[in-house]
Design a protein around this motif. Structure first.
Motif, mmCIF file in Angstrom:
data_model
loop_
_atom_site.group_PDB
_atom_site.id
_atom_site.type_symbol
_atom_site.label_atom_id
_atom_site.label_comp_id
_atom_site.label_asym_id
_atom_site.label_seq_id
_atom_site.Cartn_x
_atom_site.Cartn_y
_atom_site.Cartn_z
ATOM 1 N N TYR A 335 -5.614 -2.144 11.457
ATOM 2 C CA TYR A 335 -6.827 -1.730 10.743
ATOM 3 C C TYR A 335 -6.385 -0.893 9.553
ATOM 4 O O TYR A 335 -5.692 0.108 9.731
ATOM 5 C CB TYR A 335 -7.749 -0.936 11.663
ATOM 6 N N ARG A 336 -6.798 -1.313 8.387
ATOM 7 C CA ARG A 336 -6.530 -0.622 7.119
ATOM 8 C C ARG A 336 -5.785 0.711 7.303
ATOM 9 O O ARG A 336 -6.357 1.692 7.791
ATOM 10 C CB ARG A 336 -7.850 -0.393 6.399
ATOM 11 N N GLY A 337 -4.545 0.712 6.888
ATOM 12 C CA GLY A 337 -3.708 1.901 7.034
ATOM 13 C C GLY A 337 -2.676 1.732 8.141
ATOM 14 O O GLY A 337 -1.635 2.358 8.132
ATOM 15 N N GLY A 463 -12.008 -10.662 0.352
ATOM 16 C CA GLY A 463 -12.894 -9.773 -0.392
ATOM 17 C C GLY A 463 -12.093 -8.845 -1.283
ATOM 18 O O GLY A 463 -12.603 -8.337 -2.286
ATOM 19 N N GLN A 464 -10.820 -8.654 -0.945
ATOM 20 C CA GLN A 464 -10.010 -7.662 -1.669
ATOM 21 C C GLN A 464 -9.620 -8.129 -3.051
ATOM 22 O O GLN A 464 -9.129 -7.346 -3.861
ATOM 23 C CB GLN A 464 -8.777 -7.289 -0.837
ATOM 24 N N GLY A 465 -9.807 -9.424 -3.332
ATOM 25 C CA GLY A 465 -9.597 -9.890 -4.701
ATOM 26 C C GLY A 465 -8.255 -10.519 -4.982
ATOM 27 O O GLY A 465 -7.859 -10.648 -6.139
ATOM 28 N N VAL A 466 -7.542 -10.935 -3.937
ATOM 29 C CA VAL A 466 -6.212 -11.512 -4.199
ATOM 30 C C VAL A 466 -6.325 -12.796 -5.019
ATOM 31 O O VAL A 466 -5.492 -13.045 -5.898
ATOM 32 C CB VAL A 466 -5.412 -11.719 -2.883
ATOM 33 N N SER A 467 -7.380 -13.576 -4.814
ATOM 34 C CA SER A 467 -7.531 -14.799 -5.609
ATOM 35 C C SER A 467 -7.705 -14.452 -7.080
ATOM 36 O O SER A 467 -7.113 -15.083 -7.963
ATOM 37 C CB SER A 467 -8.742 -15.608 -5.137
ATOM 38 N N ALA A 502 -1.632 -8.760 4.617
ATOM 39 C CA ALA A 502 -1.718 -7.444 5.242
ATOM 40 C C ALA A 502 -0.738 -6.500 4.558
ATOM 41 O O ALA A 502 -0.059 -6.892 3.605
ATOM 42 C CB ALA A 502 -1.386 -7.542 6.730
ATOM 43 N N ALA A 503 -0.701 -5.274 5.082
ATOM 44 C CA ALA A 503 0.226 -4.254 4.580
ATOM 45 C C ALA A 503 0.011 -3.982 3.085
ATOM 46 O O ALA A 503 0.917 -3.489 2.413
ATOM 47 C CB ALA A 503 1.682 -4.649 4.857
ATOM 48 N N SER A 504 -1.159 -4.325 2.573
ATOM 49 C CA SER A 504 -1.508 -4.156 1.147
ATOM 50 C C SER A 504 -0.584 -4.932 0.228
ATOM 51 O O SER A 504 -0.647 -4.783 -0.989
ATOM 52 C CB SER A 504 -1.490 -2.670 0.713
ATOM 53 N N ALA A 505 0.274 -5.759 0.790
ATOM 54 C CA ALA A 505 1.364 -6.341 0.005
ATOM 55 C C ALA A 505 1.068 -7.759 -0.475
ATOM 56 O O ALA A 505 1.932 -8.396 -1.067
ATOM 57 C CB ALA A 505 2.641 -6.329 0.843
ATOM 58 N N THR A 506 -0.128 -8.258 -0.226
ATOM 59 C CA THR A 506 -0.421 -9.665 -0.510
ATOM 60 C C THR A 506 -0.292 -10.007 -1.986
ATOM 61 O O THR A 506 0.330 -11.013 -2.350
ATOM 62 C CB THR A 506 -1.838 -10.008 -0.004
ATOM 63 N N SER A 507 -0.888 -9.186 -2.831
ATOM 64 C CA SER A 507 -0.791 -9.468 -4.265
ATOM 65 C C SER A 507 0.626 -9.260 -4.783
ATOM 66 O O SER A 507 1.085 -9.979 -5.655
ATOM 67 C CB SER A 507 -1.768 -8.591 -5.069
ATOM 68 N N GLY A 638 -12.984 -1.361 -6.832
ATOM 69 C CA GLY A 638 -13.675 -1.766 -5.593
ATOM 70 C C GLY A 638 -12.837 -1.452 -4.368
ATOM 71 O O GLY A 638 -13.357 -0.993 -3.339
ATOM 72 N N GLN A 639 -11.534 -1.692 -4.462
ATOM 73 C CA GLN A 639 -10.648 -1.398 -3.342
ATOM 74 C C GLN A 639 -10.577 0.096 -3.062
ATOM 75 O O GLN A 639 -10.586 0.526 -1.909
ATOM 76 C CB GLN A 639 -9.245 -1.946 -3.618
ATOM 77 N N VAL A 640 -10.512 0.891 -4.118
ATOM 78 C CA VAL A 640 -10.416 2.344 -3.922
ATOM 79 C C VAL A 640 -11.710 2.877 -3.304
ATOM 80 O O VAL A 640 -11.691 3.608 -2.312
ATOM 81 C CB VAL A 640 -10.110 3.058 -5.259
#
Ligand code: MTE
Ligand code: HPA
Ligand code: MOS
Length: 761
Positions: A335-337, A463-467, A502-507, A638-640
């Motif tokens: 879960y986030r974090g 939703g996080q915007g990676v696309s 995951a791990a915020s590392a996708t982008s 949006g992410q912040v």
């Protein structure tokens, strides 16, 4: 540029897993979950259900054709409960019927004789009983025991941190379609399509190339679908293959809340030692993680708790005990974090308590202990390119920490029924999967003859915007407008061996892979352009859809160049791969380098507590965040804001209530309260560091998905300090979330309506 799905989302036209028109003959799976939290299965009665109208099949542990036991890290989880049920909702069987309604009717005819066994919901109790998922680990830097006597203040305490439901708008779901030659195509709402592919292949006993998993987008994942989307996809696949008909499973909200794991609750003990001038010399902490019934991702989550146990602070002597304690709750999960918030909360609790004992403001202690370049974390990595102090200083100045203190103090001095509080939260979060091998990304870029471009990566859009980020990267790499570029669904037939998003590392991972793919295509494009324009390839650039030679615009457009390149028989598609270099992590070693880089930020939150009723308002949240260069401002913002909101929710309103026998009492949106727009502050100010390029991220960016979550922790201590202004009542155990009920109980003694002590702060 903005989020590429924004128009589809607001018009309701974006398609999720079960929005696509169902194929004819599609069946529906519904799950029969255990009614109790722990017990020995005596007998399962499903024959009644089998005979009911519209029922086409009932599946249990025995009906799994291949591997029956799955698990992300350790294979310990029977796909259907076998011998024992380990938590309320633990799937015992699946009914497959012509409609959801008929399936649910048949569910009522299912029964199980289960002999109840003792239930543990408290990790401390599990630890005492020795029920841990791996040997308890102790990490040490320096020698805490040798320094307590040199400290001017030594403070101890306990923490009780609650879990958190992911509350994605789209509950878990999947659709499995059998196709020719024993193959299966699966649409799954998962953050990890390759995990779904791998486990479907295993439970069916077929090679992975027979399983295609496709994911267009998720209505939120937040870690909850990193591992736990797999189970439902496996179940649907088993029935689809057996019946040779498409099968869909959609959990309703109550099922999703009861049957899936959440953020890990923790119990913690801490001891902190400080000098008179506020330096933290030693921190000793024990983390008792409430892991739930199976391992799932609990061990890597606990590892990140350990890595982030000192957050943004330089502490010479550290000791961290980490115990993964088995309880009879659904296996808790990412879960986030990913355990980071729990690690950081314990130290903030220690600093808060120390501030009371020392009669200083917590931010005075915080600011005297911030990390800087050259500091070596307890896991061995040296801090470099540190921006902790910078975000602190910018926040302190821009948001006037001194002024806030004065304003809050003077408000409190002149108000009896209402008290204000504020707290500052510095965050330092490591970017990379701590399982080093997962740090890899792949991208497939196709340039079509009309000049339009499609990109497919391993990144899942949740939703996080990676696309959107991938589109932005392609457009900037080629020098063309975003309207030329589309991002495709994530698909295991196009990209192999995808790491979870995951791990915020996708982008970072998939963006850098996309850059590599674009570079490969650009080589050919530039050669063709140079030939046509009579220059050298290195003199060619493309800007705003126009080919430039030596920096000057030519008549050659992007579309014409692409067509010429095709006619020249030069490649217009490429696969890019990326992995960051220099990463290694082995917990048994002292020298480690688990993170590609860290991200930094500082947040201040101010609240007002109504001391008659116990409810409160979050008045403002202001923060300075290190985003590197950033990719798309609005998406990053949006992410912040979203992370902040979720973090505030975790420590304030969101309360998972369990009965002593392990039944979830807050299992729907009427009893589980998440923050809404009205609860969140109107005054949210987010500032990004300027001139802060990050060489490790694509286009100079930094990962942004998870770090802002931890700013929310400031809300907890802001409320606690407002309570303290009414009645100094430092609790022996710091309990989160700080619900209004809990605030009210700490404002007054149970048997008296008078505050125990006069206001003293
Ligand atoms: N934002 C939205 N809108 N939806 C989500 O599910 N998941 C969060 C974060 N932000 C999530 C989100 C989590 S837990 C992670 S790890 C990151 O996004 C994953 O995406 P990233 O790696 O692209 O940042
Ligand atoms: N973060 C998120 N998910 C993960 C990690 C991590 O560090 N490691 C394994 N899965
Ligand atoms: Mo996020 S918890 O790494 O999916």
């Amino acid at each position: 540029m903005r989020h590429c799905d924004s128009e589809l989302h607001v018009t309701g036209l974006s398609e999720y897993t079960d929005d696509v028109a169902p194929p004819e003959e599609m069946l529906h799976g519904v799950i029969f979950g255990s009614p109790i939290a722990h017990g020995k299965i005596q007998k399962l009665y499903t024959s009644g259900a089998e005979k009911m109208e519209g029922v086409r099949g009932v599946y249990t542990f025995e009906d799994i054709p291949g591997t029956k036991i799955i698990g992300a890290v350790i294979q310990d989880e029977p796909l259907f409960a076998h011998v024992e049920v380990m938590y309320e909702g633990h799937p015992l069987a699946m009914i497959v019927a012509e409609s959801v309604e008929l399936g649910r009717k048949a569910l009522k005819a299912c029964k199980a004789d289960i002999e109840p066994l003792p239930v543990t919901v408290c990790p401390r109790k599990a630890f005492e009983e020795g029920d841990v998922l791996q040997e308890t680990r102790v990490f040490e830097k320096g020698d805490v025991e040798s320094v307590w006597e040199h400290c001017d203040h030594v403070i101890e305490g306990k923490v009780d941190l609650a879990g958190q439901d992911h509350l994605y708008l789209e509950t878990n779901r999947c659709r499995a379609l059998p196709i020719e030659d024993g193959q299966i195509k699966v649409f799954s709402s998962t953050q990890s399509p390759s995990a779904v592919q791998k486990w479907i292949a295993a439970v069916l006993g077929v090679p992975m190339h027979k399983v295609e998993v496709d994911v267009k987008r998720l209505g939120g994942g937040f870690g909850g679908k990193e591992d736990q989307a797999t189970h439902w996809a496996c179940m649907a696949a088993i029935a689809a293959m057996d019946l040779q008909r498409p099968v869909q499973i959609v959990l309703n909200r109550v099922e999703d809340m009861k049957m899936t794991g959440k953020r890990h609750p923790y119990k913690q003990d801490f001891k902190v030692g400080l000098t008179q001038d506020g330096k933290i010399l030693a921190f000793d902490v024990a983390h008792y993680q409430n892991s739930g019934a199976f391992v799932d991702l609990s061990l890597p989550v606990l590892e990140r708790t350990v890595l982030h146990a000192t957050n943004a602070y330089a502490i010479p002597h550290v000791k961290i005990l980490a115990a993964a304690c088995r309880t009879h709750l659904p296996p808790n999960t990412a879960y986030r974090g990913f355990g980071g918030p729990q690690g950081m909360f314990a130290l903030e609790s220690a600093i808060y308590k120390a501030s009371i004992v020392m009669g200083v403001a917590p931010e005075w202690i915080q600011s005297r202990n911030l990390i800087s370049n050259g500091y070596r974390f307890h896991y061995g990595q040296e801090v470099s390119a540190c921006r902790m102090q910078r975000t602190w200083d910018e926040a302190s100045e821009a948001f006037d920490f001194e002024g806030v203190k004065k304003r809050v103090d003077s408000f409190n001095a002149s108000n009896r029924g209402k008290k204000k509080g504020y707290a500052v939260m510095p965050v330092c979060f490591g970017i990379s999967f701590t399982k080093t091998f997962l740090n890899q990304g792949s991208s497939l870029v196709h340039v079509y003859t009309d000049g339009s471009v499609s990109v497919t990566t391993g990144g899942i859009e949740m939703g996080q915007g990676v696309s959107s980020n991938m589109i932005a990267i392609v457009s900037r790499m080629f020098g063309i407008s975003e309207k030329h570029v589309r991002c495709n669904s994530t698909n295991t037939s196009r990209i192999a061996n995808i790491s979870p998003s995951a791990a915020s590392a996708t982008s970072d991972l998939n963006g850098n892979a996309t850059i590599n793919a674009c570079k490969e295509i650009l080589v050919g494009l530039k050669e063709v352009a140079a030939k046509e324009l009579g220059g050298k390839p290195e003199e060619i650039t493309i800007e705003d859809d126009i080919v430039h030679l030596k920096g000057f615009a030519t008549d050659l457009t992007w579309e014409k160049l692409v067509l010429n390149t095709y006619f020249s028989r030069v490649q217009l598609m490429a696969h890019g791969f990326y992995t960051p270099s220099g990463l290694h992590y082995d917990y048994t070693k002292k020298e480690n380098h688990p993170f590609h880089y860290h991200t930094y930020g500082t947040c201040i939150i101010e609240v007002t507590v109504d001391c008659l009723r116990g409810n409160y308002t979050i008045d403002l949240a202001r923060l300075v965040h290190d985003l590197g260069r950033g990719i798309i401002r609005s998406v990053d913002l949006g992410q912040v804001e979203g992370g902040l909101a979720q973090g505030i929710g975790w420590v304030t309103l969101e309360e998972l209530a369990y009965s002593d026998d392990g039944l979830l009492l807050s299992h729907s949106l009427s009893t589980y309260k998440a923050p809404d727009g009205d609860f969140l502050p109107n005054d949210i100010e987010v500032r990004f560091l300027e001139n802060a390029d990050n060489p490790g991220g694509p286009l100079g960016s930094k990962a942004v998905g998870e770090p802002p979550f931890m700013y929310g922790i400031a809300a907890y201590f802001a409320i606690q300090r407002a309570i303290d202004a009414f009645r100094l009542n430092v609790p022996d155990e710091i309990v989160s979330p700080m619900t209004p009920e809990r605030v009210l109980l700490s404002l007054y003694d149970k048997d008296s309506v008078k505050p125990k002590q006069p206001s003293s702060v």
